[in-house]
Enzyme design. Structure first.
Site, mmCIF file in Angstrom:
data_model
loop_
_atom_site.group_PDB
_atom_site.id
_atom_site.type_symbol
_atom_site.label_atom_id
_atom_site.label_comp_id
_atom_site.label_asym_id
_atom_site.label_seq_id
_atom_site.Cartn_x
_atom_site.Cartn_y
_atom_site.Cartn_z
ATOM 1 N N HIS A 337 0.810 -1.221 0.000
ATOM 2 C CA HIS A 337 0.000 0.000 0.000
ATOM 3 C C HIS A 337 0.848 1.277 0.000
ATOM 4 O O HIS A 337 0.464 2.283 -0.577
ATOM 5 C CB HIS A 337 -0.970 0.013 1.209
ATOM 6 C CG HIS A 337 -0.321 0.323 2.519
ATOM 7 N ND1 HIS A 337 0.430 -0.601 3.226
ATOM 8 C CD2 HIS A 337 -0.285 1.466 3.263
ATOM 9 C CE1 HIS A 337 0.878 -0.031 4.333
ATOM 10 N NE2 HIS A 337 0.463 1.209 4.382
ATOM 11 N N ASP A 338 2.024 1.226 0.605
ATOM 12 C CA ASP A 338 2.862 2.432 0.690
ATOM 13 C C ASP A 338 4.002 2.418 -0.323
ATOM 14 O O ASP A 338 4.985 3.155 -0.149
ATOM 15 C CB ASP A 338 3.446 2.568 2.106
ATOM 16 C CG ASP A 338 2.563 3.422 3.012
ATOM 17 O OD1 ASP A 338 1.744 4.206 2.485
ATOM 18 O OD2 ASP A 338 2.678 3.295 4.249
ATOM 19 N N LYS A 341 5.397 5.617 -1.426
ATOM 20 C CA LYS A 341 6.171 6.432 -0.484
ATOM 21 C C LYS A 341 7.651 6.451 -0.855
ATOM 22 O O LYS A 341 8.407 7.320 -0.405
ATOM 23 C CB LYS A 341 6.009 5.885 0.931
ATOM 24 C CG LYS A 341 5.488 6.913 1.883
ATOM 25 C CD LYS A 341 5.362 6.384 3.275
ATOM 26 C CE LYS A 341 4.464 7.313 4.061
ATOM 27 N NZ LYS A 341 4.166 6.820 5.386
ATOM 28 N N HIS A 366 1.715 10.130 -2.397
ATOM 29 C CA HIS A 366 2.226 8.759 -2.391
ATOM 30 C C HIS A 366 1.182 7.688 -2.737
ATOM 31 O O HIS A 366 1.506 6.722 -3.422
ATOM 32 C CB HIS A 366 3.018 8.443 -1.108
ATOM 33 C CG HIS A 366 2.201 8.068 0.081
ATOM 34 N ND1 HIS A 366 1.792 8.969 1.014
ATOM 35 C CD2 HIS A 366 1.718 6.865 0.498
ATOM 36 C CE1 HIS A 366 1.097 8.350 1.957
ATOM 37 N NE2 HIS A 366 1.034 7.077 1.661
ATOM 38 N N HIS A 390 -5.846 3.941 0.897
ATOM 39 C CA HIS A 390 -5.700 3.708 2.341
ATOM 40 C C HIS A 390 -5.699 4.982 3.185
ATOM 41 O O HIS A 390 -5.794 4.907 4.395
ATOM 42 C CB HIS A 390 -4.444 2.852 2.628
ATOM 43 C CG HIS A 390 -3.141 3.515 2.293
ATOM 44 N ND1 HIS A 390 -2.587 3.476 1.037
ATOM 45 C CD2 HIS A 390 -2.274 4.234 3.056
ATOM 46 C CE1 HIS A 390 -1.445 4.146 1.044
ATOM 47 N NE2 HIS A 390 -1.228 4.612 2.258
ATOM 48 N N HIS A 391 -5.582 6.158 2.545
ATOM 49 C CA HIS A 391 -5.692 7.405 3.325
ATOM 50 C C HIS A 391 -7.015 8.128 3.065
ATOM 51 O O HIS A 391 -7.183 9.274 3.506
ATOM 52 C CB HIS A 391 -4.527 8.349 3.008
ATOM 53 C CG HIS A 391 -3.214 7.891 3.581
ATOM 54 N ND1 HIS A 391 -2.986 7.807 4.931
ATOM 55 C CD2 HIS A 391 -2.072 7.472 2.980
ATOM 56 C CE1 HIS A 391 -1.747 7.362 5.145
ATOM 57 N NE2 HIS A 391 -1.174 7.146 3.969
ATOM 58 N N ASP A 419 -3.954 0.525 8.620
ATOM 59 C CA ASP A 419 -2.841 1.485 8.485
ATOM 60 C C ASP A 419 -2.735 2.373 9.728
ATOM 61 O O ASP A 419 -1.650 2.536 10.295
ATOM 62 C CB ASP A 419 -3.077 2.342 7.233
ATOM 63 C CG ASP A 419 -1.889 3.231 6.921
ATOM 64 O OD1 ASP A 419 -0.770 2.701 6.833
ATOM 65 O OD2 ASP A 419 -2.072 4.452 6.773
HETATM 66 FE FE LIG Z 1 0.398 5.703 3.262
HETATM 67 FE FE LIG Z 2 0.973 3.084 5.586
#
Ligand SMILES: [Fe+2]
Ligand SMILES: [Fe+2]
Length: 465
Positions: A337-338, A341, A366, A390-391, A419
């Site tokens: 998921h990240d 980033k 990201h 996810h955010h 998360d």
């Molecule tokens: Fe994230």
């Molecule tokens: Fe995360």
């Protein structure tokens, strides 16, 4: 790497990927080439750098008439050459006190082995760029004093990590060695071991030449790329390799289709048919785990974050009675998921104080990068939107799309809860892990405006510790 050694090694290795090929088979080349886009953004390169380097390297290998086994190993060395890239981002940021991604991106067009205006200009424009003048000068002096030792350390961290990831994934020893010696130079002045001439694995020197050609091609065009290779011939690169690249360029064969919209299809067609690798479910999971480690190595704050999110998401998914196939998909989405980033500078991710509006805008990108990387992989495309959500928050105040309510799928809601849970409950270098009751009380306050209450209730019920 002698071709004979490569034959022996290859016949025994890369075994993790050898599965009978069928219409449903997933090609390792497809997974790794798409995931290499994440490595590119960590290195400050435009997405597609590793894939284009692979195309260039394979064309030069063809011109040299390398045996097929050596080509198969070279192929994965080229695609995985930057696997260790995130492991030194934090260290580089702390050495320079400035944007690590910009520094990594620009160093590729700088001949830092020559003391002169070019390396001095690089130092002036990349060290402590946001600091007051006096502090900057002091920092520059410090950086200059320890430059050789620091460069060696940075390369060492990166190449050891990269080769260890390749080994863990089940690639051959030749691939691991190829990655390990990527920054060795023909004249013995490279890092980390100062290998010279034929001591350097052929795949490493070829990958180094291919990446240099790609960087200059993308930044300054084909002529500048050949000029950079010529200037470094005999110092960085085996002159024979440079000669082969020049011949191909002259014949008009070196640069073709590098700007294709179908780069991944293009690079998949270059995988030697005899050494073609396919992945079963366990291998795909392994690749996701390896990339989760690459993501988490970016900062000391995110140690094991992706695995933590995956564990929590799986608990919620199982509590909801999701079929095993859906749980597996959720786990992969959580592990990756990240991934976007990797494109955010450590100067922002590790900033001790409050982020400025511009810095926060960078962070907000990201999940979009996550989507851009995952959507390219057919096996991951159907969870790319969920992983990138996810955010998002139920009240529409999340990012990157700002979607709300029913627009947020159940898997995305699970990932959002997992998360936040991992971020609050994991130990951080600056604080201990928060006690579970504290974590859940913070999360209860956030739901129902932002987080999904049934997901949170399922997680609390599952007692994650
Ligand atoms: Fe994230
Ligand atoms: Fe995360």
């Amino acid at each position: 790497m002698s071709p004979t050694a490569s034959v022996v090694v290859s016949s025994q290795a890369n075994q993790a990927f050898r599965h009978p090929e069928s219409k449903q088979s997933i090609r390792v080349s497809e997974l790794i080439s798409a995931l290499s886009y994440a490595l590119d953004i960590t290195e400050g390169r435009p997405m597609g750098h590793s894939v284009r380097s692979c195309l260039l390297g394979m064309r030069i290998a063809g011109q040299l008439g390398l045996p097929v086994e050596a080509k198969a190993d070279l192929y994965y060395t080229l695609l995985m050459k930057d696997a260790g890239c995130s492991s030194n981002s934090s260290r580089l940021y702390h050495i320079l006190n400035a944007d690590d991604i910009r520094a990594k991106g620009d160093v590729k067009t700088t001949d830092w082995t020559k003391v002169g205006w070019e390396s001095l200009h690089y130092a002036i424009t990349h060290v402590a760029t946001e600091m007051p003048f006096a502090e900057r000068v002091w920092r520059l002096i410090q950086v200059a004093a320890t430059q050789q030792r620091d460069s060696c350390e940075l390369v060492k961290i990166r190449c050891e990590r990269g080769s260890s990831i390749a080994r863990k994934l089940g690639f051959s020893e030749s691939v691991a060695e190829g990655i390990h010696s990527l920054d060795e130079h023909w004249n013995g002045e490279g890092y980390p071991s100062g290998l010279k001439n034929k001591e350097i694995p052929l795949a490493s020197n070829l990958a180094n030449l291919a990446q240099t050609l790609e960087v200059f091609w993308a930044a300054r065009g084909p002529e500048a790329a050949i000029e950079a290779a010529e200037t470094r011939s005999g110092r960085w690169f085996d002159p024979q390799l440079v000669h082969a690249a020049k011949s191909l360029a002259k014949e008009g064969q070196l640069w073709i289709r590098l700007d294709s919209q179908e780069l991944i299809t293009e690079v998949m067609s270059q995988e030697p048919a005899e050494g073609r690798l396919t992945a079963d479910d366990a291998t795909i999971d392994n690749i996701c785990l390896a990339f989760a480690d690459i993501i988490d190595a970016k900062t000391p704050f995110t140690f094991q974050h992706s695995n933590g999110v995956a564990d929590a998401a799986v608990l919620i998914g199982k509590a909801f009675g999701m079929p095993q196939g859906e749980v597996n998909k959720l786990r992969r989405a959580a592990l990756l998921h990240d991934i976007g980033k990797l494109g955010v500078s450590n100067a922002i991710l590790e900033k001790p104080g409050k982020l400025t509006a511009e810095e926060f805008a960078e962070v907000r990108k990201h999940p979009y990068f996550t989507y851009e990387i995952l959507r390219r992989i057919p096996a991951f495309a159907d969870f790319s939107t969920d992983a990138a959500a996810h955010h998002e928050k139920l009240n529409g105040k999340g990012y990157w799309r700002g979607i709300s309510g029913d627009e947020i799928s159940q898997p995305a809601r699970i990932l959002a809860v997992a998360d936040v849970f991992d971020a609050l409950s994991a130990k951080r270098p600056y604080r201990d892990a928060l006690p579970l009751e504290k974590v859940f009380s913070i999360m209860r306050e956030e739901a129902p405006q932002a987080l999904d209450w049934p997901c949170l209730a399922a997680l609390m019920e599952a007692k994650p510790f």
